[in-house]
Design a protein around this motif. Sequence first.
Motif, PDB file in Angstrom:
ATOM      1  N   CYS A  83       0.840  -1.193   0.000  1.00  0.00           N
ATOM      2  CA  CYS A  83       0.000   0.000   0.000  1.00  0.00           C
ATOM      3  C   CYS A  83       0.878   1.247   0.000  1.00  0.00           C
ATOM      4  O   CYS A  83       1.817   1.359   0.795  1.00  0.00           O
ATOM      5  N   SER A 124       0.658   5.716  -0.958  1.00  0.00           N
ATOM      6  CA  SER A 124      -0.182   6.841  -1.355  1.00  0.00           C
ATOM      7  C   SER A 124       0.159   7.274  -2.777  1.00  0.00           C
ATOM      8  O   SER A 124       1.285   7.073  -3.250  1.00  0.00           O
ATOM      9  N   MET A 125      -0.806   7.864  -3.430  1.00  0.00           N
ATOM     10  CA  MET A 125      -0.614   8.325  -4.799  1.00  0.00           C
ATOM     11  C   MET A 125       0.535   9.332  -4.870  1.00  0.00           C
ATOM     12  O   MET A 125       1.383   9.277  -5.761  1.00  0.00           O
ATOM     13  N   ASP A 169       3.148   9.729  -2.799  1.00  0.00           N
ATOM     14  CA  ASP A 169       4.451   9.116  -2.554  1.00  0.00           C
ATOM     15  C   ASP A 169       4.899   8.291  -3.755  1.00  0.00           C
ATOM     16  O   ASP A 169       6.077   8.309  -4.131  1.00  0.00           O
ATOM     17  N   ASN A 222      -3.314  13.165  -3.992  1.00  0.00           N
ATOM     18  CA  ASN A 222      -2.052  12.639  -3.480  1.00  0.00           C
ATOM     19  C   ASN A 222      -2.210  11.777  -2.238  1.00  0.00           C
ATOM     20  O   ASN A 222      -1.390  10.898  -1.974  1.00  0.00           O
ATOM     21  N   ASP A 223      -3.266  12.027  -1.429  1.00  0.00           N
ATOM     22  CA  ASP A 223      -3.428  11.234  -0.209  1.00  0.00           C
ATOM     23  C   ASP A 223      -4.223   9.949  -0.416  1.00  0.00           C
ATOM     24  O   ASP A 223      -4.396   9.156   0.502  1.00  0.00           O
ATOM     25  N   GLU A 224      -4.718   9.737  -1.638  1.00  0.00           N
ATOM     26  CA  GLU A 224      -5.421   8.486  -1.938  1.00  0.00           C
ATOM     27  C   GLU A 224      -4.417   7.334  -1.951  1.00  0.00           C
ATOM     28  O   GLU A 224      -3.270   7.489  -2.359  1.00  0.00           O
ATOM     29  N   GLU A 225      -4.872   6.150  -1.507  1.00  0.00           N
ATOM     30  CA  GLU A 225      -3.962   5.015  -1.378  1.00  0.00           C
ATOM     31  C   GLU A 225      -4.198   3.973  -2.456  1.00  0.00           C
ATOM     32  O   GLU A 225      -5.331   3.602  -2.744  1.00  0.00           O
TER      33      GLU A 225
END
Length: 731
Positions: A497, A499-500, A502, A555-558
Amino acid sequence: GNQIPVTPGGRRLVAILAQPQVQLMMSQIAKEQNVDKRSVEQRADKILRQIGDTINQRDMRTAGTIVRKIFQQLYERININPDAYDILFKAFRKPRTCVVVIPAHRSYIDFLFLGYMLLTFGFPAPHAASGEDFLRLGPLSNVLRGSGAFFMRRTFRGDRLYSGLFKEYVRHLVRDSQCIEFFIEGLRSRTGKTIAPKVGFVKMITDAFFEKQEEVDDVLIVPISLSYDKLLEGNVYANELLGIPKPKETIPNLIKSASVLKDKYGALNIVVGEPISVAAMAKDPYAVPDGCTPLAPADRKALKLPNNNAGGSKGSTTGPSGSYTPPRVLASLGWRITYDIQKNLVVTPTAILAAVLMSMVDHSKLRVSGAPLSLVAGHVEWLRTAVLRKGGQMDTHFASRDGTEIVSYAARLLSPNVTLSSLSAIYIEESVATKMLLNIYANQLIHVFADEAILCVAAFAFGREQQLEQVGTGTGAPATGSAAGAMVAEQGSVDFCISMGDLKKRAKRLQILMSNELPNFQPTSPIAFESWFGNTLQSLKEDGAIAHMPLSDANDEELRFRMCQFSAFAAHQLYCYVESMFVTLASIMVFIPSDVNVNEATTDPNHAKAATGTANVATTKIQDAQLQKLAHEGALELFRKKLLDYVQCSSKENIKNCVGKLEELGYLAREVSPAVTFVVRRTPSYEDLRACFEEVNAMRWRPSGPAELEKIVTELRQVFAAKVAVSNTKL
């Protein structure tokens, strides 16, 4: 046969010497060197005669006869794409147009075949740029010259007269709408991958076009992809990558190599690509392949472009600013030519089998009891399907054949390095050279999986592991034993998993680090990162490598990456190059001056005030060639001691690319005194270098812990200590 129109080379040489800019250049050189202009003219005449071709009917017929006999002896089939003739016909029939053919460079056969193919089709003979090395072939070099070869030095540095005359020679070919052939990779690829483009020769051609647009309406660049079921120089390349110098191009060596004509080399595959118009590129230099989005205007300003000012001194054949070619046009041409050559490369049966053996089969079994033919054939069929699904090209003869037939055919060509026993088991010869050779063949398909490999390596390195119950095999049956095989054996049991945001950051960084190995990721690429990222994610989802795709791209979506056969195989294609970067960085760390050795180290007055505020900064200097040699030898030693997983990481070409990239990124400072030398400092760049080292270590298939990292640097220090002074820096 037909009479092929030719332009006498002697007439061109006279015209070049009569050019006003050439006369001015010779006058200036005579004045600067305080010699009579007549002596400069005599030298210029000698240079041009050494450069120029003497294309004529007799030598072309002689060369054609020799080449035809060689091909009939070597190859079982020569495959050419069905629309090749139509593509070339449309290009050559355009009036006031210079046609430039640029093939992939994998073998000396490239040069021989391309001219033969054009003449067989009834098109003009190409004027082919060749290295001066071939002038050592005696009478044969005269035949090459008479067949259209013109000769160039490896470097023009320090000789203004030679540089100016060579550029003028190319300018005349363009102005006369002659067909030109050259290799944008510069040298034959020893690794099986496409080499990052060298745009110097492209610039000479485009300068002539942009300077003389009233005489030439367009330059059409035709990318031509060539691949071989079996490379004529395969074993030589493997040895070169292991540090054994290549044989020189001489008559005795040519006679020795004649024994290769006794073997059969399967098929030669040629794909003639769609022409690239220089005039059209000038109007839209940010044009991108179908399905991609070009860079946004804000990103274009930060784009790194080639230096076009080289050679632009007074009296030269270039424009006032050093070049008539707009920098963005030159950058886009280099990138697009290489992109199209890669896209159209035919993936051969030997490439498929080599990739399976290197990535998906237990090597201990290959050496002892052999791998069952049925297992290998199953993996071959899976990989062939994956290549075709990704848009890769394949010989139609094998595109739908049974896996067993493909394995049998490829094993015959790879023998004695790979053998198929009477008991239907596959064995590989246990040697470093064999693994290097198989990697060369496997690299034929790396471009097919490069995009997905970047994201998979980033996700597996920096994602958060999430253990799952066994859920099945996804896109194929598991493989075990090798690096990728061990990963695939656990498919379905682990998700990663990340984040988008990262993943984007890590993928961008990996693209930069790998851009010398994978030309599509060169800084000159016109494709917007977001476009590439979205397309690659969608591709991975279709391959079953993404278990969860968020609804938005915030960006915070995983994202959740799945360890399946496809993702493991794709990542494996990149891991040996990550490991090359790792061992290169580790080698540099050995030379970082330690605090206790400051008094023994040299100091650089230009860096008297570093970020730390110290008065002087400790430095170590090491020559470029020496650093590359030591890193290569160190990598081999670490592999023998099982501290590295991939012997391919020791490849001299890989190490060279890594050193070049680290210099480009500022981790090494270059001097020329007189040999190219790198300055390694403890501060202020040490912390950045250390961070890069740790980052690359994390990207490896099997990252090392602190103790093992210290052991690796200690082993390297021991390997290097006998040859150069090293530091005692602790990690």
